[in-house]
Design an enzyme around this catalytic site. Structure first.
Site, PDB file in Angstrom:
ATOM      1  N   GLU A   1       0.630  -1.172  -0.023  1.00  0.00           N
ATOM      2  CA  GLU A   1       0.140   0.020  -0.113  1.00  0.00           C
ATOM      3  C   GLU A   1       0.794   1.189  -0.031  1.00  0.00           C
ATOM      4  OE1 GLU A   1      -3.755  -0.077   0.349  1.00  0.00           O
ATOM      5  OE2 GLU A   1      -3.592  -2.017  -0.364  1.00  0.00           O
TER       6      GLU A   1
ATOM      7  N   HIS B   1      -4.579   1.585   7.400  1.00  0.00           N
ATOM      8  CA  HIS B   1      -3.055   1.986   6.784  1.00  0.00           C
ATOM      9  C   HIS B   1      -2.426   2.506   8.393  1.00  0.00           C
ATOM     10  CE1 HIS B   1      -4.658   2.559   2.455  1.00  0.00           C
ATOM     11  NE2 HIS B   1      -3.987   1.368   2.431  1.00  0.00           N
TER      12      HIS B   1
ATOM     13  N   CYS C   1      -3.022  11.263   3.500  1.00  0.00           N
ATOM     14  CA  CYS C   1      -3.266  10.358   2.359  1.00  0.00           C
ATOM     15  C   CYS C   1      -3.067  10.830   1.207  1.00  0.00           C
ATOM     16  CB  CYS C   1      -4.778  10.159   2.560  1.00  0.00           C
ATOM     17  SG  CYS C   1      -5.109   9.229   4.118  1.00  0.00           S
TER      18      CYS C   1
END
Ligand SMILES: N=C(N)NCCC[C@H](NC(=O)CCC(=O)O)C(=O)O
Length: 445
Positions: A174, A250, A369
């Site tokens: 990720e 995350h 993000c």
């Protein structure tokens, strides 16, 4: 030579919508089928980029992707004209169709893992696009992400680009969301901290029970090898499986680092004391600031709702650090109290700046993000595609571009409108001129 860290934010694409695609990401599921404002989302992002540029930071932009992703729908057997592919997929397989319309590439913390030249064996900045295998809608991104990164960081003398890891969940990757670099100075060799959710090749190890672990240890190790990192300058930490099961999908939802500061929740890591001991032992430098937030100060749920740890921590020109926080942190009393107290303590963090990124937050994406960090030297900065850097002119041009091409509102039911595909492609074709990217999109081949 001066060293600094640039932020490259993802530009929100014209099809930004809430489709409830991310099991394990609570915000995404809670806001499914709400209507969105692509225009507001893009302008909120541009405003944050401009604010950092005005603070003297190097700020860049990464282009969105071609959505609806007609090529991926054709690969799944939808055929005929583009309009027919849209209608057929929307009718026969709405969940798959919506996944092919997502503007999720805006969250460029998931675009790639970046290792600065001070860390790598060949002295170049290394990029490995994240394969994002765990979510179908995100797994569509890495190819074009790689093309956009190569068009943004094109100079082979300074930048090395790898293929994304194999598209198999054993190597679920990720990107920078699960990667933090701790250093005494951006230009000095840093400690690269990879946080993973599970061991893919050893099921005897701890793993979350309810929500998926999107990053594997084996993926993180592969990226470290590809980037030519030394074992002494790398630490692998497992995310606390219980937190993944509460919605920490995350690591950048529960921890964030900048230079010699690691800002994290006490429950963030599995076997936390061993992890922190290894970080202390491997960190090169003397004044590592470990800012550990206790549960009684901020609960895990408040951290997840407010995105306290999905904040950016930046180093200003005067050496002070500042936190770039979503307004959601201000609206949460425990979190705003915590931040008010934090800047009065004896840590490098002296300022908090709040930004409204609610369009992104509703899909589980906060300020951190939306950006990919690239620590660089002056020479590397000069080698970047200069059209992708935000200054007053480029900010104006991009805002005008958004005003000309983006819809004020969008609902999931609008995604199969053939006009939206035409609007998106027209916008992106113009954007590749604005950002001097060349033909990076499938529709341009
Ligand atoms: N934390 C970081 N670094 N990134 C946040 C990514 C949010 C993204 N949400 C989504 O993809 C939701 C899309 C939707 O439901 O329409 C995800 O889950 O991958």
């Amino acid at each position: 030579m001066k060293q600094f860290e640039a932020n490259f934010d993802g530009l929100v694409g014209p099809t930004h919508n809430y489709a409830g695609l991310s099991y394990g990401n609570v915000a995404s599921l809670n806001n499914a089928s709400a209507s969105s404002s692509p225009k507001q989302a893009a302008k909120q992002g541009l405003k944050k980029m401009k604010a950092l540029a005005d603070l003297g930071m190097v700020q860049g932009v990464l282009a969105p992707q071609e959505r609806p992703d007609i090529a991926s729908l054709r690969r799944l057997g939808f055929s005929g004209t583009d309009a027919n592919v849209l209608a057929m997929a929307a009718k026969q397989a709405p969940a798959i169709f919506q996944a092919c319309c997502s503007a999720s590439s805006m969250w460029t913390a998931n675009a790639a893992t970046v290792s600065p030249s001070a860390d790598t064996s060949d002295g170049k900045i290394h990029f490995t696009p994240a394969n994002l295998t765990n979510k179908y809608h995100r797994s569509l991104e890495p190819q074009v992400t790689g093309k956009i990164l190569q068009a943004t960081f094109a100079n082979k003398e300074y930048f090395a680009h790898h293929a994304h890891l194999p598209d198999n969940e054993h190597f679920g990757d990720e990107g920078a969301a699960n990667h933090t670099r701790l250093c005494s100075d951006y230009g000095k060799t840093g400690l690269e901290m990879f946080v993973y959710g599970r061991h893919a090749f050893d099921t005897s190890k701890p793993a979350p029970k309810k929500f998926p672990a999107r990053q594997t240890l084996e993926a993180s190790q592969a990226v470290a090898r590809l980037h030519g990192l030394k074992d002494d300058n790398v630490v692998y930490v497992q995310q606390n499986p219980d937190l993944i099961d509460q919605g920490v999908f995350h690591n950048d939802v529960i921890a964030v680092g900048n230079q010699n500061v690691l800002f994290y929740h006490e429950q963030a890591f599995y076997q936390s004391s061993q992890a922190i001991a290894e970080i202390k032992q491997k960190f090169v430098g003397d004044d590592l600031h470990l800012i550990c937030v206790k549960t009684e100060e901020v609960s895990v749920q408040d951290a997840i709702k407010s995105y306290l740890f999905n904040t950016q921590i930046i180093t200003l020109a005067n050496g002070d650090m500042a936190i770039i926080a979503p307004t959601d942190c201000k609206e949460n009393s425990a979190v705003s109290t915590y931040l008010t107290n934090l800047v009065a303590q004896n840590t490098p963090i002296k300022h908090v700046y709040y930004h409204d990124v609610k369009e992104s937050m509703r899909n589980g994406g906060g300020p951190a993000c939306l950006r990919l960090r690239v620590a660089m030297t002056n020479k590397e900065h000069a080698a970047v595609n200069q059209s992708t850097l935000i200054n007053d002119n480029q900010f104006e041009r991009l805002n005008t571009w958004v005003d000309n091409h983006y819809r004020d509102t969008l609902h999931v039911k609008d995604l199969c409108d053939p006009q939206l595909l035409i609007e998106s492609r027209t916008a992106l074709d113009e954007l590749t001129q604005l950002l001097s990217l060349g033909s990076v999109y499938p529709f341009q081949q």
